[in-house]
Motif scaffolding. Structure first.
Motif, mmCIF file in Angstrom:
data_model
loop_
_atom_site.group_PDB
_atom_site.id
_atom_site.type_symbol
_atom_site.label_atom_id
_atom_site.label_comp_id
_atom_site.label_asym_id
_atom_site.label_seq_id
_atom_site.Cartn_x
_atom_site.Cartn_y
_atom_site.Cartn_z
ATOM 1 N N VAL A 92 0.900 -1.257 -0.350
ATOM 2 C CA VAL A 92 0.084 0.040 0.232
ATOM 3 C C VAL A 92 0.697 1.427 0.450
ATOM 4 C CG1 VAL A 92 -1.681 1.018 1.204
ATOM 5 C CG2 VAL A 92 -1.429 -0.885 1.328
ATOM 6 N N ARG A 93 0.672 2.459 -0.748
ATOM 7 C CA ARG A 93 1.372 3.724 -1.190
ATOM 8 C C ARG A 93 1.134 4.445 0.335
ATOM 9 N NH1 ARG A 93 2.470 6.544 -5.528
ATOM 10 N NH2 ARG A 93 2.640 8.492 -4.292
ATOM 11 N N LYS A 94 2.064 4.653 1.231
ATOM 12 C CA LYS A 94 2.388 5.023 2.646
ATOM 13 C C LYS A 94 1.740 6.665 2.579
ATOM 14 C CE LYS A 94 6.370 1.935 4.161
ATOM 15 N NZ LYS A 94 5.555 1.172 3.938
ATOM 16 N N ARG A 95 2.146 6.859 1.480
ATOM 17 C CA ARG A 95 1.736 8.357 1.208
ATOM 18 C C ARG A 95 0.605 8.527 0.516
ATOM 19 N NH1 ARG A 95 6.406 12.390 1.404
ATOM 20 N NH2 ARG A 95 6.581 12.279 -0.737
ATOM 21 N N PRO A 96 -0.136 9.122 0.240
ATOM 22 C CA PRO A 96 -1.402 9.406 -0.484
ATOM 23 C C PRO A 96 -0.683 10.479 -1.716
ATOM 24 C CG PRO A 96 -1.507 11.089 1.010
ATOM 25 C CD PRO A 96 -0.607 10.510 2.004
ATOM 26 N N THR A 97 -1.225 9.701 -2.769
ATOM 27 C CA THR A 97 -0.914 10.562 -4.025
ATOM 28 C C THR A 97 -1.666 11.233 -4.045
ATOM 29 O OG1 THR A 97 -2.643 10.206 -5.721
ATOM 30 C CG2 THR A 97 -0.978 8.436 -6.226
ATOM 31 N N TYR A 98 -1.663 12.644 -4.787
ATOM 32 C CA TYR A 98 -2.313 14.136 -4.875
ATOM 33 C C TYR A 98 -3.944 13.651 -4.360
ATOM 34 C CZ TYR A 98 -3.528 19.125 -5.827
ATOM 35 O OH TYR A 98 -4.514 20.348 -5.478
ATOM 36 N N CYS A 99 -4.249 13.066 -5.954
ATOM 37 C CA CYS A 99 -5.495 12.537 -6.263
ATOM 38 C C CYS A 99 -6.363 12.030 -4.633
ATOM 39 C CB CYS A 99 -5.858 12.417 -7.208
ATOM 40 S SG CYS A 99 -5.871 13.365 -9.112
ATOM 41 N N GLN A 100 -4.604 11.190 -4.086
ATOM 42 C CA GLN A 100 -5.662 10.931 -2.911
ATOM 43 C C GLN A 100 -6.041 11.546 -1.732
ATOM 44 O OE1 GLN A 100 -2.736 7.232 -2.922
ATOM 45 N NE2 GLN A 100 -4.368 5.791 -3.376
ATOM 46 N N GLY A 101 -4.753 12.496 -1.903
ATOM 47 C CA GLY A 101 -5.190 13.157 -0.475
ATOM 48 C C GLY A 101 -6.064 14.042 -0.919
ATOM 49 N N ASN A 102 -6.544 14.529 -1.906
ATOM 50 C CA ASN A 102 -7.749 15.415 -1.606
ATOM 51 C C ASN A 102 -9.184 14.501 -2.155
ATOM 52 O OD1 ASN A 102 -7.616 18.099 -1.740
ATOM 53 N ND2 ASN A 102 -6.433 17.488 -4.190
#
Length: 117
Positions: A22-32
């Motif tokens: 799993v990505r540890k940090r969200p992508t920009y789109c996931q963060g939003n």
């Protein structure tokens, strides 16, 4: 395409070993909160098609409030079985196999929480 070994986890489904992450940090789109939480799975020893699973929730480290869950081995194993039943062939090279799970398709006991940073 293949997964980076560092940070990935091993899981056995039946007699077959897989690697997942799993990505540890969200992508920009996931963060939003525009795109869902996803995780990727591949065969442990041989390269082939990668399974990309989308869940019906936001990334736990989303910048906005939203409902999320922890990706646990039981969830990963369930997704692998569903993908195999849907035609995913992990040893065949090719494009990523995408699987979008709905809330009712998640394993019993999936815990939900409100994602905040």
């Amino acid at each position: 395409m293949s997964l980076v070994k560092k940070g990935s986890r091993r899981i056995a489904v039946g007699e077959t070993l897989y690697r997942w992450t799993v990505r540890k940090r969200p992508t920009y789109c996931q963060g939003n909160g525009w795109t869902p939480l996803t995780f990727a799975v591949e065969h442990y020893e041989q390269q082939g098609s990668v399974l990309v699973v989308s869940l019906p929730c936001v990334h736990p480290r989303s910048w906005l409030l939203g409902r999320s869950t922890t990706v646990r081995p039981a969830l990963v194993a369930s997704a692998i079985r569903t993908a195999l039943d849907s035609g995913w062939t992990p040893l065949q090279p090719g494009p990523a196999f995408r699987l979008s799970l709905k809330e009712e398709e998640l394993p019993e006991g999936t815990a939900w929480f409100t994602a905040t940073i």
